[in-house]
Design a protein around this motif. Structure first.
Motif, PDB file in Angstrom:
ATOM      1  N   THR A  76       0.815  -0.678   0.010  1.00 56.13           N
ATOM      2  CA  THR A  76       0.032  -0.309  -0.046  1.00 56.13           C
ATOM      3  C   THR A  76       0.944   1.425   0.111  1.00 56.13           C
ATOM      4  O   THR A  76       0.406   2.445  -0.053  1.00 56.13           O
ATOM      5  CB  THR A  76      -0.741   0.411   1.179  1.00 56.13           C
ATOM      6  OG1 THR A  76       0.069   0.170   2.173  1.00 56.13           O
ATOM      7  CG2 THR A  76      -1.884  -0.933   1.645  1.00 56.13           C
ATOM      8  N   ASP A  77       2.226   0.754  -0.258  1.00 60.76           N
ATOM      9  CA  ASP A  77       3.045   2.323   0.233  1.00 60.76           C
ATOM     10  C   ASP A  77       2.517   3.068   1.488  1.00 60.76           C
ATOM     11  O   ASP A  77       3.197   4.649   1.219  1.00 60.76           O
ATOM     12  CB  ASP A  77       3.387   3.055  -1.391  1.00 60.76           C
ATOM     13  CG  ASP A  77       3.691   2.422  -2.265  1.00 60.76           C
ATOM     14  OD1 ASP A  77       4.778   1.840  -1.767  1.00 60.76           O
ATOM     15  OD2 ASP A  77       3.715   2.423  -3.575  1.00 60.76           O
TER      16      ASP A  77
ATOM     17  N   VAL B 179      -5.199   2.715   6.901  1.00 66.78           N
ATOM     18  CA  VAL B 179      -6.344   1.293   7.145  1.00 66.78           C
ATOM     19  C   VAL B 179      -7.182   1.407   5.403  1.00 66.78           C
ATOM     20  O   VAL B 179      -7.475   0.852   5.422  1.00 66.78           O
ATOM     21  CB  VAL B 179      -6.820   1.689   8.249  1.00 66.78           C
ATOM     22  CG1 VAL B 179      -8.397   0.934   8.591  1.00 66.78           C
ATOM     23  CG2 VAL B 179      -6.492   2.096   9.422  1.00 66.78           C
ATOM     24  N   ALA B 180      -7.453   2.526   5.553  1.00 59.64           N
ATOM     25  CA  ALA B 180      -8.444   2.462   4.158  1.00 59.64           C
ATOM     26  C   ALA B 180      -8.146   1.653   3.169  1.00 59.64           C
ATOM     27  O   ALA B 180      -8.606   0.892   2.076  1.00 59.64           O
ATOM     28  CB  ALA B 180      -8.991   4.158   3.518  1.00 59.64           C
ATOM     29  N   LEU B 181      -6.569   2.344   2.543  1.00 53.00           N
ATOM     30  CA  LEU B 181      -5.999   1.708   1.767  1.00 53.00           C
ATOM     31  C   LEU B 181      -5.605  -0.155   1.953  1.00 53.00           C
ATOM     32  O   LEU B 181      -6.349  -0.867   1.018  1.00 53.00           O
ATOM     33  CB  LEU B 181      -4.424   1.947   1.263  1.00 53.00           C
ATOM     34  CG  LEU B 181      -4.804   3.093   0.828  1.00 53.00           C
ATOM     35  CD1 LEU B 181      -2.936   3.650   0.793  1.00 53.00           C
ATOM     36  CD2 LEU B 181      -5.220   2.931  -0.763  1.00 53.00           C
TER      37      LEU B 181
ATOM     38  N   GLU C  84      -9.046  -1.992   1.178  1.00 50.95           N
ATOM     39  CA  GLU C  84      -9.052  -2.073  -0.547  1.00 50.95           C
ATOM     40  C   GLU C  84      -8.319  -3.011  -0.138  1.00 50.95           C
ATOM     41  O   GLU C  84      -9.036  -4.144  -1.483  1.00 50.95           O
ATOM     42  CB  GLU C  84      -8.993  -0.854  -0.892  1.00 50.95           C
ATOM     43  CG  GLU C  84      -9.407   0.731  -1.231  1.00 50.95           C
ATOM     44  CD  GLU C  84      -9.301   2.124  -1.799  1.00 50.95           C
ATOM     45  OE1 GLU C  84      -8.691   1.870  -2.609  1.00 50.95           O
ATOM     46  OE2 GLU C  84      -9.710   2.655  -0.655  1.00 50.95           O
ATOM     47  N   ALA C  85      -7.531  -3.172  -0.242  1.00 52.84           N
ATOM     48  CA  ALA C  85      -6.245  -4.696  -0.180  1.00 52.84           C
ATOM     49  C   ALA C  85      -7.291  -5.469  -0.577  1.00 52.84           C
ATOM     50  O   ALA C  85      -7.062  -6.919  -1.268  1.00 52.84           O
ATOM     51  CB  ALA C  85      -4.805  -4.319  -0.074  1.00 52.84           C
TER      52      ALA C  85
ATOM     53  N   ILE D 202      -9.911 -10.521  -1.813  1.00 51.85           N
ATOM     54  CA  ILE D 202     -10.668 -11.353  -1.687  1.00 51.85           C
ATOM     55  C   ILE D 202     -11.669 -11.579  -2.869  1.00 51.85           C
ATOM     56  O   ILE D 202     -11.665 -13.019  -3.563  1.00 51.85           O
ATOM     57  CB  ILE D 202     -11.770 -11.002  -0.622  1.00 51.85           C
ATOM     58  CG1 ILE D 202     -11.015 -11.348   1.001  1.00 51.85           C
ATOM     59  CG2 ILE D 202     -13.136 -12.103  -0.128  1.00 51.85           C
ATOM     60  CD1 ILE D 202     -11.453 -10.462   2.088  1.00 51.85           C
ATOM     61  N   SER D 203     -11.527 -10.774  -3.363  1.00 52.25           N
ATOM     62  CA  SER D 203     -12.218 -10.699  -4.637  1.00 52.25           C
ATOM     63  C   SER D 203     -12.012 -11.809  -5.959  1.00 52.25           C
ATOM     64  O   SER D 203     -11.883 -11.939  -6.937  1.00 52.25           O
ATOM     65  CB  SER D 203     -12.524  -9.438  -5.561  1.00 52.25           C
ATOM     66  OG  SER D 203     -13.403  -8.107  -4.633  1.00 52.25           O
TER      67      SER D 203
END
Length: 365
Positions: A232-233, A238-240, A243-244, A249-250
């Motif tokens: 995520t760099d 936390v949001a990134l 998203e990861a 999971i997708s």
């Protein structure tokens, strides 16, 4: 540096008082006898405390008794003390030291801004703390400028392998690839989809080492399992991280892991998707999800801190690099009993730990 307190001998004071009382009583008795008085002299007070110790032993006692003050340890760290990750691992370690001896602890957390951390580090040195821990590899620059100004103060920083050439700076690091490798072997055995997802912060230090070790462990256990890695760099976004996790999971991942304080975003997503397992690192992360956290690689920095403190008390304030490993107990794999990991898989993990410790298994790092 330690403070000393001084106490005078109570027995010595009382002996002196008794002597004065006896002299006064003798003088008053003589005057009354000359005047023809028949009253008996007043009874001399008894000083029982002085009788407990012979005079010759009392003379041998030192005038002052020294008491060692508590060891003073300060921590400067980039995230919250209860982040269940990097900062908490050090806070837990210092508290473990405090359980064994008297320690005064001060903590400045949430100092992700390096300039703020530098001010805190200098402030603790000025206040006379014995050991100032700069718990963040990003703090090396400020520390290099601060430590020479306080030659009698010991500093520690990590994760790092560079003491900056200063004899009052300890560097500490961790073979996080070892625990990562063990967790990777377990992940390869519990995945049902054959896909594992890894969420890294910034590709440096113990975070990168952990990710590399985990990937190697999965491959060694089952080369048919796919391991997808995303960085995520950021250590703290936390949001990134969330998203990861969603992206992994997708893409069919049913096992996830990650490093740094941002992982609460990823574990939150894992908890929302039933059947997704999580492997923690740095601190025990079972509290983030007792039903899906399989195990955590826990940094037991107290093993290194105990060694540092011993060296400090013997006159060595730094100039050395200390490393936490599975072999020295600085790393421990803590399984979550609530997850219900198959006993045979856990036994295999224990065998992998033993192999890393005795050198028969290499993480490839």
């Amino acid at each position: 540096m330690f403070r000393h307190t001084t106490r005078r001998s109570l027995a010595a004071k009382l002996v002196a008082v008794a002597a004065v009382v006896l002299l006064l009583a003798a003088g008053c008795g003589g005057d009354e006898e000359d005047a023809g008085t028949t009253e008996a002299p007043e009874e001399t007070p008894q000083v029982t405390e002085a009788e407990d110790m012979p005079a010759d032993e009392e003379e041998d006692m030192p005038a002052d008794e020294e008491e060692m003050a508590p060891l003073r340890i300060a921590i400067v760290a980039p995230s919250a003390s209860n982040d269940l990750a990097f900062t908490q691992s050090m806070v837990d370690a210092v508290n473990a030291i405090a359980a064994e001896r008297e320690v005064e602890i001060a903590i400045t957390d949430g100092t992700f801004i390096v300039e703020e951390a530098g001010a805190a580090i200098r402030g603790y040195a000025e206040d006379g703390y014995d050991l100032v821990i700069a718990h963040g590899s990003q703090y090396g620059g400020p520390l290099e400028g601060i430590a020479p100004d306080f030659p009698d103060t010991s500093f520690a920083w990590g994760t790092a392998v560079d003491t900056k050439g200063l004899d009052n700076v300890f560097a500490y690091t961790v073979r996080s690839d070892e625990g990562g490798y063990v967790s990777g072997t377990v992940a390869a055995q519990i995945t049902e989809t054959g896909v594992v997802g890894v969420i890294g912060p910034i590709e440096v230090g113990d975070a990168k080492l952990y990710v590399d070790g985990f990937v190697a462990g999965v491959a060694a256990q089952d080369s048919s399992v796919t391991t997808n890695v995303v960085y995520t760099d950021s250590f703290s976004d936390v949001a990134l991280a969330a998203e990861a996790a969603e992206a992994h999971i997708s893409n069919s991942a049913d096992v996830l892991t990650g490093s740094a304080q941002m992982v609460v975003g990823a574990t939150g997503v894992a908890g929302e998707h039933g059947g997704v397992a999580w492997f923690g690192t740095q601190a025990n992360q079972t509290a983030l999800g007792e039903d899906f956290v399989v195990a955590s690689q826990v940094y037991h920095w107290e093993v290194l801190l105990a060694e540092m403190i011993s060296k400090i008390e013997n006159g060595t304030l730094g100039g050395e690099v200390l490393t936490a490993t599975l072999a020295n107990g600085g790393i421990v794999i803590e399984f979550n009993d609530g997850y219900g990991l198959d006993a045979a898989i856990q036994e295999a993990a224990e065998a992998t730990i033993a192999g890393i410790v005795d050198g028969s298994i290499s993480t490839g790092q």
